[in-house]
Motif scaffolding. Structure first.
Motif, PDB file in Angstrom:
ATOM      1  N   ALA A  58       0.834  -1.577   0.016  1.00 35.37           N
ATOM      2  CA  ALA A  58       0.127   0.109   0.413  1.00 35.37           C
ATOM      3  C   ALA A  58       1.276   1.633  -0.131  1.00 35.37           C
ATOM      4  O   ALA A  58       0.733   2.014  -0.747  1.00 35.37           O
ATOM      5  CB  ALA A  58      -1.038  -0.263   1.323  1.00 35.37           C
ATOM      6  N   ARG A  59       1.920   1.216   0.350  1.00 34.94           N
ATOM      7  CA  ARG A  59       2.910   2.458   0.863  1.00 34.94           C
ATOM      8  C   ARG A  59       3.134   3.230  -0.006  1.00 34.94           C
ATOM      9  O   ARG A  59       3.765   4.017  -0.544  1.00 34.94           O
ATOM     10  CB  ARG A  59       3.948   2.682   1.845  1.00 34.94           C
ATOM     11  N   TYR A  60       4.118   1.634  -0.913  1.00 33.52           N
ATOM     12  CA  TYR A  60       4.252   1.856  -2.517  1.00 33.52           C
ATOM     13  C   TYR A  60       3.666   1.986  -3.263  1.00 33.52           C
ATOM     14  O   TYR A  60       4.033   2.798  -4.570  1.00 33.52           O
ATOM     15  CB  TYR A  60       5.140   0.289  -3.359  1.00 33.52           C
ATOM     16  N   LEU A  61       2.103   1.964  -3.612  1.00 31.34           N
ATOM     17  CA  LEU A  61       1.118   1.880  -4.157  1.00 31.34           C
ATOM     18  C   LEU A  61       0.845   3.535  -4.324  1.00 31.34           C
ATOM     19  O   LEU A  61       1.395   5.058  -5.022  1.00 31.34           O
ATOM     20  CB  LEU A  61      -0.066   1.473  -4.155  1.00 31.34           C
ATOM     21  N   ASP A  62       1.115   4.419  -2.814  1.00 27.72           N
ATOM     22  CA  ASP A  62       0.880   5.781  -2.398  1.00 27.72           C
ATOM     23  C   ASP A  62       1.509   6.937  -2.746  1.00 27.72           C
ATOM     24  O   ASP A  62       1.434   7.962  -3.310  1.00 27.72           O
ATOM     25  CB  ASP A  62       0.712   5.341  -0.678  1.00 27.72           C
ATOM     26  N   THR A  63       2.955   6.658  -2.875  1.00 33.35           N
ATOM     27  CA  THR A  63       4.026   7.331  -3.601  1.00 33.35           C
ATOM     28  C   THR A  63       3.949   7.417  -5.393  1.00 33.35           C
ATOM     29  O   THR A  63       4.081   8.612  -5.822  1.00 33.35           O
ATOM     30  CB  THR A  63       5.242   6.659  -3.763  1.00 33.35           C
ATOM     31  N   PHE A  64       2.289   6.477  -6.076  1.00 32.14           N
ATOM     32  CA  PHE A  64       1.800   7.200  -7.331  1.00 32.14           C
ATOM     33  C   PHE A  64       0.630   7.840  -7.258  1.00 32.14           C
ATOM     34  O   PHE A  64       0.353   8.539  -8.536  1.00 32.14           O
ATOM     35  CB  PHE A  64       2.504   5.724  -8.093  1.00 32.14           C
ATOM     36  N   ILE A  65      -0.265   8.401  -5.963  1.00 32.02           N
ATOM     37  CA  ILE A  65      -1.111   8.968  -5.934  1.00 32.02           C
ATOM     38  C   ILE A  65      -0.742  10.718  -5.899  1.00 32.02           C
ATOM     39  O   ILE A  65      -0.729  10.784  -4.765  1.00 32.02           O
ATOM     40  CB  ILE A  65      -1.729   8.571  -5.225  1.00 32.02           C
ATOM     41  N   PRO A  66      -1.620  11.335  -7.304  1.00 25.81           N
ATOM     42  CA  PRO A  66      -0.653  12.680  -6.930  1.00 25.81           C
ATOM     43  C   PRO A  66      -1.745  13.282  -5.842  1.00 25.81           C
ATOM     44  O   PRO A  66      -1.218  14.483  -5.125  1.00 25.81           O
ATOM     45  CB  PRO A  66      -1.545  13.368  -8.740  1.00 25.81           C
ATOM     46  N   HIS A  67      -2.879  13.390  -6.002  1.00 25.67           N
ATOM     47  CA  HIS A  67      -3.682  13.668  -5.019  1.00 25.67           C
ATOM     48  C   HIS A  67      -4.462  12.664  -3.712  1.00 25.67           C
ATOM     49  O   HIS A  67      -5.650  12.420  -4.266  1.00 25.67           O
ATOM     50  CB  HIS A  67      -4.781  14.851  -5.320  1.00 25.67           C
ATOM     51  N   LYS A  68      -4.330  12.381  -2.785  1.00 24.54           N
ATOM     52  CA  LYS A  68      -5.089  11.763  -1.930  1.00 24.54           C
ATOM     53  C   LYS A  68      -5.915  11.819  -1.587  1.00 24.54           C
ATOM     54  O   LYS A  68      -7.442  10.568  -1.496  1.00 24.54           O
ATOM     55  CB  LYS A  68      -4.120  11.521  -0.451  1.00 24.54           C
ATOM     56  N   GLU A  69      -6.942  12.740  -1.966  1.00 23.87           N
ATOM     57  CA  GLU A  69      -8.446  13.250  -1.214  1.00 23.87           C
ATOM     58  C   GLU A  69      -9.453  13.180  -2.097  1.00 23.87           C
ATOM     59  O   GLU A  69     -10.587  12.801  -2.697  1.00 23.87           O
ATOM     60  CB  GLU A  69      -8.556  14.275  -1.247  1.00 23.87           C
ATOM     61  N   LYS A  70      -8.899  12.867  -4.189  1.00 20.83           N
ATOM     62  CA  LYS A  70      -9.304  12.288  -5.014  1.00 20.83           C
ATOM     63  C   LYS A  70      -9.509  10.860  -5.220  1.00 20.83           C
ATOM     64  O   LYS A  70      -8.286  10.458  -4.454  1.00 20.83           O
ATOM     65  CB  LYS A  70      -9.095  13.322  -6.331  1.00 20.83           C
ATOM     66  N   CYS A  71      -9.881  10.570  -6.100  1.00 17.16           N
ATOM     67  CA  CYS A  71     -10.879   9.130  -7.127  1.00 17.16           C
ATOM     68  C   CYS A  71      -9.579   9.085  -8.348  1.00 17.16           C
ATOM     69  O   CYS A  71      -9.600   9.699  -9.463  1.00 17.16           O
ATOM     70  CB  CYS A  71     -11.947   9.041  -7.187  1.00 17.16           C
ATOM     71  N   TRP A  72      -9.212   7.521  -7.901  1.00 16.10           N
ATOM     72  CA  TRP A  72      -7.945   7.690  -8.596  1.00 16.10           C
ATOM     73  C   TRP A  72      -8.301   5.541  -9.577  1.00 16.10           C
ATOM     74  O   TRP A  72      -9.712   4.769  -8.827  1.00 16.10           O
ATOM     75  CB  TRP A  72      -7.015   7.380  -8.272  1.00 16.10           C
ATOM     76  N   ARG A  73      -8.365   5.527 -10.678  1.00 15.79           N
ATOM     77  CA  ARG A  73      -8.375   4.002 -11.376  1.00 15.79           C
ATOM     78  C   ARG A  73      -7.328   3.930 -11.708  1.00 15.79           C
ATOM     79  O   ARG A  73      -6.417   5.026 -11.901  1.00 15.79           O
ATOM     80  CB  ARG A  73      -8.945   4.437 -12.940  1.00 15.79           C
ATOM     81  N   VAL A  74      -6.222   3.099 -10.873  1.00 17.99           N
ATOM     82  CA  VAL A  74      -4.967   2.614 -10.197  1.00 17.99           C
ATOM     83  C   VAL A  74      -4.315   1.495 -11.598  1.00 17.99           C
ATOM     84  O   VAL A  74      -5.258   0.320 -11.193  1.00 17.99           O
ATOM     85  CB  VAL A  74      -4.409   2.725  -9.545  1.00 17.99           C
ATOM     86  N   ARG A  75      -3.596   1.205 -12.560  1.00 14.51           N
ATOM     87  CA  ARG A  75      -3.211   0.244 -12.882  1.00 14.51           C
ATOM     88  C   ARG A  75      -1.616  -0.465 -12.833  1.00 14.51           C
ATOM     89  O   ARG A  75      -0.883   1.031 -12.608  1.00 14.51           O
ATOM     90  CB  ARG A  75      -3.609   0.415 -14.502  1.00 14.51           C
ATOM     91  N   LEU A  76      -1.713  -1.563 -11.999  1.00 17.56           N
ATOM     92  CA  LEU A  76      -0.592  -1.609 -11.826  1.00 17.56           C
ATOM     93  C   LEU A  76      -0.100  -2.997 -12.922  1.00 17.56           C
ATOM     94  O   LEU A  76      -0.619  -3.999 -13.258  1.00 17.56           O
ATOM     95  CB  LEU A  76      -0.294  -2.623 -10.562  1.00 17.56           C
ATOM     96  N   VAL A  77       1.129  -2.625 -13.445  1.00 17.17           N
ATOM     97  CA  VAL A  77       2.022  -3.571 -14.848  1.00 17.17           C
ATOM     98  C   VAL A  77       3.505  -4.140 -14.217  1.00 17.17           C
ATOM     99  O   VAL A  77       3.769  -2.883 -14.123  1.00 17.17           O
ATOM    100  CB  VAL A  77       2.063  -2.783 -15.939  1.00 17.17           C
ATOM    101  N   LEU A  78       3.012  -5.684 -14.271  1.00 20.33           N
ATOM    102  CA  LEU A  78       4.859  -5.976 -13.570  1.00 20.33           C
ATOM    103  C   LEU A  78       4.827  -6.430 -15.318  1.00 20.33           C
ATOM    104  O   LEU A  78       4.628  -7.563 -15.066  1.00 20.33           O
ATOM    105  CB  LEU A  78       4.002  -6.973 -12.398  1.00 20.33           C
ATOM    106  N   ASP A  79       6.460  -6.373 -15.073  1.00 21.25           N
ATOM    107  CA  ASP A  79       7.035  -7.458 -15.735  1.00 21.25           C
ATOM    108  C   ASP A  79       7.686  -8.500 -15.482  1.00 21.25           C
ATOM    109  O   ASP A  79       8.211  -9.031 -14.634  1.00 21.25           O
ATOM    110  CB  ASP A  79       7.892  -6.824 -17.227  1.00 21.25           C
ATOM    111  N   LYS A  80       8.401  -9.387 -16.492  1.00 24.11           N
ATOM    112  CA  LYS A  80       8.598 -10.889 -15.633  1.00 24.11           C
ATOM    113  C   LYS A  80      10.423  -9.719 -15.682  1.00 24.11           C
ATOM    114  O   LYS A  80      11.273 -11.343 -14.461  1.00 24.11           O
ATOM    115  CB  LYS A  80       9.654 -11.299 -17.309  1.00 24.11           C
ATOM    116  N   ASN A  81      11.159  -9.129 -15.274  1.00 21.24           N
ATOM    117  CA  ASN A  81      12.075  -8.226 -14.566  1.00 21.24           C
ATOM    118  C   ASN A  81      11.747  -8.234 -12.768  1.00 21.24           C
ATOM    119  O   ASN A  81      12.495  -7.692 -12.046  1.00 21.24           O
ATOM    120  CB  ASN A  81      12.903  -8.054 -15.276  1.00 21.24           C
TER     121      ASN A  81
END
Length: 262
Positions: free
Chosen positions: A72-95
């Motif tokens: 959760a803390r890792y994802l928090d670093t990508f949220i521009p404004h914590k008071e707004k709603c966001w569609r969050v897309r995680l993309v993870l590669d083989k590396n």
């Protein structure tokens, strides 16, 4: 398995109102012990872990070893404004490299997100079409990845041109079984008389080839639905169904058998 390069993905909703709604409904109605603003976060982490193991991506699995609070803390670093709603897309590669995209999301009534959910009867159902060509089940349909050619082709065949269209297409395997929607999990009313302890709604089993979705898992765990094979012959034109995903929660659909284009 496709030889094309791909990544594993999961898409979820960030909503600052979610913790308050969960507290009002009670922790027993929701599976996140931390009650983060990320909808069904533990299930999304599990989904990525299962995909990494399936594809034997050791570096990706190592990245996902972090506990839920760290994630959760890792994802928090990508949220521009914590008071707004966001569609969050995680993309993870083989590396093990994880890219996180956060795009603005409209506010939605969160009563539609928690099982048992409340959907207004005044809601306009999405149009739900049936694909006219079969899709072969594979690891790329069981696990969510960026290899989306089958899904894009299914949407194009029924005329869904934009992700903003309030329309969905159900993929069908070569045996005529409903697999899943292109961006949702579908639920149908039980076709036969149900027993006293059986849920009213059913969803296709993973054996039909569809995706192990997070909202699907939530609905099953909460006892809202049961798994059962559903074929194209079982569907009725105009019947109401339900759809769900990790960004919109649960919402109404209506089967459109007689219309061939969205």
């Amino acid at each position: 398995m496709s030889s094309e390069s791909f990544q594993i993905i999961s898409t979820l909703r960030y909503d600052p109102s979610l913790p308050d709604v969960v507290s009002q409904r009670g922790a027993n109605a929701y599976p996140d012990p931390l009650v983060t603003p990320y909808y069904l976060l533990p299930y999304h982490q599990d989904r990525l872990r299962n995909a990494a193991r399936y594809f034997n991506w050791d570096n990706a699995s190592k990245f996902l070893e972090q506990d839920l609070a760290q994630f959760a803390r890792y994802l928090d670093t990508f949220i521009p404004h914590k008071e707004k709603c966001w569609r969050v897309r995680l993309v993870l590669d083989k590396n093990g490299e994880c890219k996180v995209e956060a795009n603005p999301a409209a506010r939605i009534e969160l009563e539609n997100f928690l099982v048992p959910f409340i959907i207004s009867p005044a809601s306009t159902p999405w149009r739900v079409f049936i694909d006219i060509a079969p899709t072969a089940p594979s690891g790329l349909t069981t696990h969510k990845t960026t290899a989306r050619k089958d899904y894009a082709a299914a949407r194009a065949r029924v005329g869904i041109a934009s992700p903003l269209d309030t329309a969905e297409v159900l993929l069908v395997n070569p045996n005529g079984e409903i697999m899943e929607g292109s961006i949702t999990t579908p639920y149908f009313r039980r076709r036969e008389d149900k027993g006293q302890d059986e849920p009213e709604w059913i969803t296709p089993p993973l054996s039909s080839g569809g995706n192990a979705g997070t909202s699907r898992r939530y609905a099953l765990v909460q006892g809202f639905c049961a798994e059962q094979i559903v074929t194209t012959r079982d569907l009725i034109d105009g019947e109401v169904c339900l759809l769900s995903n990790g960004v919109r929660g649960f919402f109404l659909g209506r089967i459109m058998l007689r219309a061939t284009k969205a």
